[in-house]
Scaffold this motif. Structure first.
Motif, short mmCIF file in Angstrom:
data_model
loop_
_atom_site.label_atom_id
_atom_site.label_comp_id
_atom_site.label_asym_id
_atom_site.label_seq_id
_atom_site.Cartn_x
_atom_site.Cartn_y
_atom_site.Cartn_z
N THR A 88 -4.52 -3.93 53.86
CA THR A 88 -5.93 -3.94 53.81
C THR A 88 -5.80 -5.20 54.82
OG1 THR A 88 -5.89 -2.68 51.64
CG2 THR A 88 -8.04 -4.10 52.30
N PRO A 89 -7.37 -5.00 55.42
CA PRO A 89 -7.50 -6.28 55.89
C PRO A 89 -8.16 -7.55 55.37
CG PRO A 89 -8.84 -4.36 57.00
CD PRO A 89 -8.36 -4.36 55.73
N LYS A 90 -7.82 -8.77 55.01
CA LYS A 90 -7.89 -9.13 53.99
C LYS A 90 -9.58 -9.46 53.33
CE LYS A 90 -8.96 -14.64 53.69
NZ LYS A 90 -7.83 -16.09 54.27
N PRO A 91 -10.65 -9.67 54.49
CA PRO A 91 -11.73 -9.47 54.01
C PRO A 91 -12.45 -8.38 53.15
CG PRO A 91 -11.52 -10.00 56.32
CD PRO A 91 -11.16 -9.57 56.45
N LEU A 92 -11.61 -7.28 53.31
CA LEU A 92 -11.96 -5.80 52.97
C LEU A 92 -11.64 -6.13 51.46
CD1 LEU A 92 -12.35 -3.31 55.49
CD2 LEU A 92 -14.13 -4.70 54.36
N PHE A 93 -10.78 -7.15 50.94
CA PHE A 93 -9.57 -7.23 49.83
C PHE A 93 -10.52 -7.52 48.80
CE2 PHE A 93 -7.49 -9.23 45.95
CZ PHE A 93 -6.37 -8.54 46.21
N PRO A 94 -10.70 -6.39 47.11
CA PRO A 94 -11.60 -6.34 46.65
C PRO A 94 -11.75 -7.97 45.60
CG PRO A 94 -9.80 -4.84 45.56
CD PRO A 94 -9.69 -5.52 47.26
N LEU A 95 -12.82 -8.37 45.45
CA LEU A 95 -12.81 -9.79 44.32
C LEU A 95 -13.92 -9.30 43.16
CD1 LEU A 95 -13.07 -12.72 47.22
CD2 LEU A 95 -10.49 -11.31 46.00
N ALA A 96 -13.32 -9.08 42.15
CA ALA A 96 -14.30 -8.10 41.40
C ALA A 96 -14.92 -7.32 41.62
CB ALA A 96 -15.89 -9.65 41.19
N GLY A 97 -14.38 -6.43 41.76
CA GLY A 97 -14.16 -5.05 42.00
C GLY A 97 -15.11 -4.87 43.71
N GLN A 98 -15.62 -5.60 44.30
CA GLN A 98 -16.41 -5.58 45.50
C GLN A 98 -15.24 -5.62 46.72
OE1 GLN A 98 -20.26 -7.33 45.20
NE2 GLN A 98 -20.24 -5.00 43.84
N PRO A 99 -15.67 -5.43 48.03
CA PRO A 99 -14.44 -6.34 48.89
C PRO A 99 -14.97 -7.69 49.58
CG PRO A 99 -15.65 -3.72 49.56
CD PRO A 99 -15.81 -4.53 48.76
N MET A 100 -14.10 -8.66 49.46
CA MET A 100 -15.15 -9.89 49.87
C MET A 100 -15.85 -10.29 50.74
SD MET A 100 -11.67 -12.69 51.52
CE MET A 100 -10.46 -12.41 50.54
N ILE A 101 -16.23 -9.53 51.53
CA ILE A 101 -16.95 -9.90 52.66
C ILE A 101 -18.80 -9.27 51.68
CG2 ILE A 101 -16.21 -9.94 54.46
CD1 ILE A 101 -16.47 -7.03 55.31
N GLN A 102 -18.75 -8.12 50.94
CA GLN A 102 -19.18 -8.01 50.23
C GLN A 102 -20.65 -8.85 49.18
OE1 GLN A 102 -19.19 -3.44 49.24
NE2 GLN A 102 -20.98 -3.73 47.62
N HIS A 103 -19.69 -9.53 49.22
CA HIS A 103 -20.02 -10.78 48.30
C HIS A 103 -21.47 -11.73 49.07
CE1 HIS A 103 -18.66 -9.88 44.54
NE2 HIS A 103 -17.13 -9.84 45.02
#
Ligand code: GDD
Length: 409
Positions: A24-39
């Motif tokens: 998984t590209p790091k920017p799409l790794f989930p944080l709080a259930g959402q891909p990093m870049i979604q925040h």
């Protein structure tokens, strides 16, 4: 109109994020259930007159294709992935796609690093920028003097907030005020980058006079079209009444390691309490299991009612959690199975992994230490009653004996 650009980098940049960046590209790794870049993407949505969001990187297009189409539909804002043929640097990548970015004739460009975690106070940043009237304004924060050297350190005028001095990751202490990697620019930023490129070409032409010197400079310097926003643009423009600063008093962290992703997941879960309480398990009645503190559970996960979960837990799609399981401070990725009475603490459990009955997977919770949290890569099996402490386990391993402070390759 405003457009936003998120610099997502590419595969070579994600090495410190292993083993979580293998598939998984790091920017799409989930944080709080959402891909990093979604925040940051959700934060951009709060900007008035936002026309488009661009992701610029050198990952393969197909790695982002599914994500950009689903998030565009969900947010009703076009999100496009633009692929560089090779890395051009944080400013060079922006410049490379200048024609597409300027297509809608925006008055302002929001520029974001993909690997920062904060509340993204973008409307305030934009307002401040318009008041200052410069070419760019960057979000800054005060950090401890000991940690400042990992970032761009800067000095700002206390009254006018003008950026007076900027040094990228200096060896000797300059200031505890640092660059958050969140900016707003006018389109003049492209002229500034063009200026750096022209200056370099001129110098390269002069150097050709001596072939020895040309060879020397070729091995010493970066490719001519590689432009770094910090060293090549911010440093030289400091003190010229073009760049200003906007200080955030909220949280801010940089996400370079898996340990920090666990910390940032907890910060985003806490932020959800204010911005989107319906996403938290306590606010949406998604499970009858006992929930303690901030917890995200994907709707497709199956949690036994006798499990106890939280605080700081994110559970992704299709996870199965058995009876009597205890989860604290962890990220559990897609398709994981956790059998009866297993315990997970300060850990990241990789996709499709499986934990046996009475298994225990834990870290000591030191987010900055190399082995401060336990990480299981994809499809790791921890057999019944096995204990894994402060370890990193690479994908596809089967653990049938307990381990501590180990990297299992
Ligand atoms: N598309 C693309 N192409 N993106 C890139 C490239 C490139 O060639 N190089 C870097 N990036 C992206 C990274 O993915 C990241 O989001 C951002 O640009 C900055 O990365 P770096 O240039 O590697 O800098 P850094 O992360 O070590 O430090 C920067 O960010 C800190 C805040 O997190 C600096 O600006 C620091 O001053 C700042 O404190």
């Amino acid at each position: 109109k405003v457009v936003a650009v998120i610099m997502v980098g590419g595969p070579t940049k994600g090495t410190r994020f292993r083993p979580l960046s293998f598939n998984t590209p790091k920017p799409l790794f989930p944080l709080a259930g959402q891909p990093m870049i979604q925040h940051p993407i959700s934060a951009c949505k709060r900007i008035p007159n936002l026309a488009q969001i661009f992701l610029i990187g050198f990952y393969e297009e197909r790695e982002f294709a599914l994500y950009v189409s689903s998030i565009s539909n969900e947010l009703k804002v076009p999100v496009r992935y633009l692929k560089e043929d090779k890395p051009h640097g944080s400013a060079g990548g922006l410049y490379y796609f200048r024609d597409m970015i300027m297509e809608e004739n925006p008055s302002h460009i929001i520029l974001l690093n993909c690997d920062v975690c904060c509340s993204f106070p973008l409307p305030g940043l934009l307002e401040a920028h318009k008041r200052y009237g410069g070419m760019g304004t960057m979000l800054v924060i005060k950090v401890s003097a000991e940690s400042a050297h990992q970032f761009g350190e800067l000095i700002a005028d206390p009254n006018t907030k003008e950026l007076l001095h900027y040094t990228e990751k200096p060896e000797t202490f300059v200031s505890d005020l640092i660059n958050c990697g969140v900016y707003v620019f006018t389109p003049d930023i492209f002229t500034a980058i063009q200026g750096v490129l022209t200056h370099r070409e001129d110098r390269a032409n002069i150097r050709q006079v001596s072939s020895f010197e040309a060879l020397q400079s070729a091995t010493r310097t970066l490719p001519v079209d590689f432009v770094r926003l910090d060293q090549d643009i911010l440093s030289p423009l400091a003190g010229k009444k073009q760049l200003y600063t906007y200080e955030t008093m909220d949280f801010w962290e940089q996400i370079k390691t898996p340990g920090m992703s666990l910390k940032c997941s907890s910060l985003y879960l806490a932020l959800f309490k204010i911005t989107s309480p319906q996403l938290l398990a306590s606010g949406n009645g998604i499970t009858s299991a006992t929930i303690a503190g901030d917890v995200y559970i994907h709707p497709s996960a199956k949690i036994h009612p006798t499990a106890k979960i939280g605080p700081n837990v994110s559970i992704s799609a299709n996870v199965r959690v058995g009876a009597g399981v205890r989860l604290i401070s962890c990220i559990v990725l897609d398709d994981v199975e956790i059998k009866e009475n297993a315990v997970v603490l300060n850990s990241i459990i990789g996709w499709k992994s499986s934990l046996g009955r009475w298994a225990r997977v834990q870290g000591n919770g030191d987010y900055n230490a190399k082995l401060g949290i336990t990480i299981l890569g994809e499809a790791v099996t921890v057999e019944d009653e096995v204990v894994v402490i402060n370890s990193i386990v690479l994908p596809n391993k089967v653990l049938n004996v307990s381990v501590q402070e180990e990297i299992i390759l």
